[in-house]
Motif scaffolding. Structure first.
Motif, PDB file in Angstrom:
ATOM      1  N   PRO A  83       0.845  -1.187   0.000  1.00 26.91           N
ATOM      2  CA  PRO A  83       0.000   0.000   0.000  1.00 26.91           C
ATOM      3  C   PRO A  83       0.888   1.248   0.000  1.00 26.91           C
ATOM      4  O   PRO A  83       2.051   1.188   0.400  1.00 26.91           O
ATOM      5  N   PRO A  84       0.363   2.391  -0.429  1.00 24.53           N
ATOM      6  CA  PRO A  84       1.178   3.610  -0.431  1.00 24.53           C
ATOM      7  C   PRO A  84       1.525   4.049   0.987  1.00 24.53           C
ATOM      8  O   PRO A  84       0.774   3.821   1.920  1.00 24.53           O
ATOM      9  N   TYR A  85       2.702   4.658   1.114  1.00 18.13           N
ATOM     10  CA  TYR A  85       3.071   5.245   2.409  1.00 18.13           C
ATOM     11  C   TYR A  85       3.009   6.766   2.362  1.00 18.13           C
ATOM     12  O   TYR A  85       2.872   7.414   3.383  1.00 18.13           O
ATOM     13  N   VAL A  86       3.101   7.354   1.152  1.00 20.75           N
ATOM     14  CA  VAL A  86       3.034   8.804   0.989  1.00 20.75           C
ATOM     15  C   VAL A  86       2.212   9.115  -0.256  1.00 20.75           C
ATOM     16  O   VAL A  86       2.292   8.399  -1.265  1.00 20.75           O
ATOM     17  N   LEU A  87       1.423  10.173  -0.182  1.00 16.01           N
ATOM     18  CA  LEU A  87       0.655  10.664  -1.334  1.00 16.01           C
ATOM     19  C   LEU A  87       1.243  12.003  -1.780  1.00 16.01           C
ATOM     20  O   LEU A  87       1.487  12.884  -0.950  1.00 16.01           O
ATOM     21  N   ILE A  88       1.463  12.134  -3.088  1.00 14.95           N
ATOM     22  CA  ILE A  88       2.054  13.340  -3.658  1.00 14.95           C
ATOM     23  C   ILE A  88       1.156  13.808  -4.803  1.00 14.95           C
ATOM     24  O   ILE A  88       0.612  12.995  -5.552  1.00 14.95           O
ATOM     25  N   GLU A  89       1.037  15.099  -4.970  1.00  7.25           N
ATOM     26  CA  GLU A  89       0.196  15.639  -6.041  1.00  7.25           C
ATOM     27  C   GLU A  89       0.996  15.837  -7.333  1.00  7.25           C
ATOM     28  O   GLU A  89       2.118  16.350  -7.303  1.00  7.25           O
ATOM     29  N   THR A 144       1.676  13.968   1.950  1.00  6.64           N
ATOM     30  CA  THR A 144       0.739  13.479   2.951  1.00  6.64           C
ATOM     31  C   THR A 144       1.005  12.010   3.234  1.00  6.64           C
ATOM     32  O   THR A 144       1.172  11.223   2.292  1.00  6.64           O
ATOM     33  N   VAL A 145       1.046  11.650   4.503  1.00  9.67           N
ATOM     34  CA  VAL A 145       1.156  10.230   4.845  1.00  9.67           C
ATOM     35  C   VAL A 145      -0.121   9.533   4.399  1.00  9.67           C
ATOM     36  O   VAL A 145      -1.237   9.984   4.712  1.00  9.67           O
ATOM     37  N   ALA A 146       0.017   8.447   3.659  1.00  6.41           N
ATOM     38  CA  ALA A 146      -1.157   7.740   3.149  1.00  6.41           C
ATOM     39  C   ALA A 146      -1.942   7.121   4.292  1.00  6.41           C
ATOM     40  O   ALA A 146      -1.364   6.692   5.290  1.00  6.41           O
ATOM     41  N   PRO A 147      -3.269   7.066   4.153  1.00  8.45           N
ATOM     42  CA  PRO A 147      -4.072   6.462   5.215  1.00  8.45           C
ATOM     43  C   PRO A 147      -3.761   4.977   5.368  1.00  8.45           C
ATOM     44  O   PRO A 147      -3.363   4.332   4.428  1.00  8.45           O
ATOM     45  N   ALA A 185       3.062  -5.488   5.360  1.00  9.68           N
ATOM     46  CA  ALA A 185       2.822  -5.325   6.797  1.00  9.68           C
ATOM     47  C   ALA A 185       3.799  -4.314   7.399  1.00  9.68           C
ATOM     48  O   ALA A 185       3.428  -3.521   8.280  1.00  9.68           O
ATOM     49  N   TYR A 186       5.038  -4.341   6.934  1.00 12.00           N
ATOM     50  CA  TYR A 186       6.046  -3.393   7.422  1.00 12.00           C
ATOM     51  C   TYR A 186       5.631  -1.959   7.114  1.00 12.00           C
ATOM     52  O   TYR A 186       5.700  -1.084   7.986  1.00 12.00           O
ATOM     53  N   VAL A 187       5.182  -1.696   5.876  1.00 11.18           N
ATOM     54  CA  VAL A 187       4.770  -0.344   5.500  1.00 11.18           C
ATOM     55  C   VAL A 187       3.585   0.116   6.338  1.00 11.18           C
ATOM     56  O   VAL A 187       3.560   1.259   6.825  1.00 11.18           O
ATOM     57  N   GLN A 188       2.614  -0.751   6.518  1.00  7.50           N
ATOM     58  CA  GLN A 188       1.450  -0.364   7.321  1.00  7.50           C
ATOM     59  C   GLN A 188       1.859  -0.046   8.760  1.00  7.50           C
ATOM     60  O   GLN A 188       1.356   0.909   9.361  1.00  7.50           O
ATOM     61  N   GLU A 189       2.789  -0.818   9.301  1.00 11.15           N
ATOM     62  CA  GLU A 189       3.269  -0.566  10.666  1.00 11.15           C
ATOM     63  C   GLU A 189       4.007   0.761  10.755  1.00 11.15           C
ATOM     64  O   GLU A 189       3.842   1.521  11.716  1.00 11.15           O
ATOM     65  N   MET A 190       4.836   1.068   9.748  1.00  7.88           N
ATOM     66  CA  MET A 190       5.610   2.309   9.768  1.00  7.88           C
ATOM     67  C   MET A 190       4.706   3.541   9.643  1.00  7.88           C
ATOM     68  O   MET A 190       5.023   4.597  10.188  1.00  7.88           O
ATOM     69  N   LYS A 191       3.602   3.398   8.939  1.00  8.57           N
ATOM     70  CA  LYS A 191       2.636   4.503   8.883  1.00  8.57           C
ATOM     71  C   LYS A 191       1.923   4.667  10.221  1.00  8.57           C
ATOM     72  O   LYS A 191       1.821   5.767  10.768  1.00  8.57           O
ATOM     73  N   ALA A 192       1.433   3.560  10.746  1.00 11.73           N
ATOM     74  CA  ALA A 192       0.636   3.606  11.970  1.00 11.73           C
ATOM     75  C   ALA A 192       1.458   4.078  13.174  1.00 11.73           C
ATOM     76  O   ALA A 192       0.932   4.748  14.066  1.00 11.73           O
ATOM     77  N   SER A 193       2.740   3.741  13.205  1.00 10.73           N
ATOM     78  CA  SER A 193       3.595   4.104  14.342  1.00 10.73           C
ATOM     79  C   SER A 193       4.034   5.567  14.318  1.00 10.73           C
ATOM     80  O   SER A 193       4.587   6.066  15.300  1.00 10.73           O
ATOM     81  N   GLY A 194       3.810   6.251  13.203  1.00 16.27           N
ATOM     82  CA  GLY A 194       4.267   7.635  13.071  1.00 16.27           C
ATOM     83  C   GLY A 194       5.652   7.758  12.472  1.00 16.27           C
ATOM     84  O   GLY A 194       6.166   8.868  12.285  1.00 16.27           O
ATOM     85  N   PHE A 195       6.288   6.623  12.119  1.00 15.47           N
ATOM     86  CA  PHE A 195       7.643   6.634  11.577  1.00 15.47           C
ATOM     87  C   PHE A 195       7.717   7.452  10.292  1.00 15.47           C
ATOM     88  O   PHE A 195       8.640   8.264  10.112  1.00 15.47           O
TER      89      PHE A 195
END
Length: 243
Positions: free
Chosen positions: A97-103, A240-243, A216-226
């Motif tokens: 899944p995406p970790y960052v959204l860019i325009e 923007t950090v991806a949801p 799973a690693y990417v989702q954890e890094m987003k959720a943890s604030g990393f």
């Protein structure tokens, strides 16, 4: 922290090291450090964290364009990479899944008659993009009447746009804003033509079990604030950090 099975570690690091493909052509993801010349940024931080998770050394394989970075992973000259999700790239790469959204936005000269994104796709309009970038792939599918011209890299888009007299420069919003502020005489069209979803990925040949660990690693890094903290630490605004 979950222990990663040895077969998954071997899938990601068949050489004994985790080779991470890093693209410094997108300054939101990575850029050369002014002091050392080495790549730094959120993608480097994520690569380092994943290597630590696997318990192997990290080897950065650095490129100046997204296209080269994608090719390195698709051809298995690198084990992981950081790129925008795109169906064409997905033929050889399994994405997280995406970790960052860019325009993705358009820039024009101040005197241009173009006022909106919906006015770009017209016969006679020439749009400059970075060869092999996410927005090159997207616009190559979406634009039906406008002509696409290609600069050798994303950072070179505005220079080639001016040099070749193109009508529109397409790229990452932050890069276009920086170029407009530096050069003057340019303006961004309101809004965006796409949202670029930046993700991690590995060669498709590494298998779904390995890809699931990376996801799973990417989702954890987003959720943890990393990811958020890494963007702040490197002074990156507008992403923007991806949801």
């Amino acid at each position: 922290m979950t222990t990663i099975a040895p077969d998954i570690v071997r899938a990601f690091a068949p050489t004994g090291r985790l080779r991470a493909s890093i693209n410094t052509g997108n300054p939101i993801l990575a850029a050369p450090d002014a002091a050392t010349g080495l790549a730094k940024g959120v993608s480097v931080d994520l690569a380092r964290g994943f290597a630590q998770r696997l318990g192997v050394e990290l080897e950065l394989v650095v490129f100046d364009t997204a296209g080269k970075s994608v090719d390195a992973v698709g051809q298995e000259r690198a084990d992981i990479g950081f790129f925008a999700i795109d169906p064409k790239r997905g033929e050889g790469i399994l994405f997280t899944p995406p970790y960052v959204l860019i325009e993705g936005c358009y820039a024009v000269r101040e005197a241009s008659p173009l006022r909106g994104n919906d006015e770009v796709d017209r016969a006679g309009t020439r749009v400059m993009v970075g060869k092999g970038s996410a927005y090159d792939l997207y616009l190559s599918r979406e634009l039906k009447a406008a002509e696409i011209l290609r600069a050798p890299s994303s950072p070179a888009v505005v220079a080639y746009f001016l040099e070749q007299g193109a009508d529109v420069a397409a790229g990452v919003k932050q890069q276009l804003e920086a170029d407009a502020a530096r050069l003057g005489g340019l303006r961004l069209l309101p809004g965006r033509f796409m949202v670029i979803q930046q993700a991690m990925g590995c060669p498709r040949s590494r298998g779904e079990a390995a890809a699931a660990v990376l996801r799973a690693y990417v989702q954890e890094m987003k959720a943890s604030g990393f990811v958020r903290e890494a963007l702040q630490r490197h002074g990156i605004g507008g992403a923007t950090v991806a949801p």
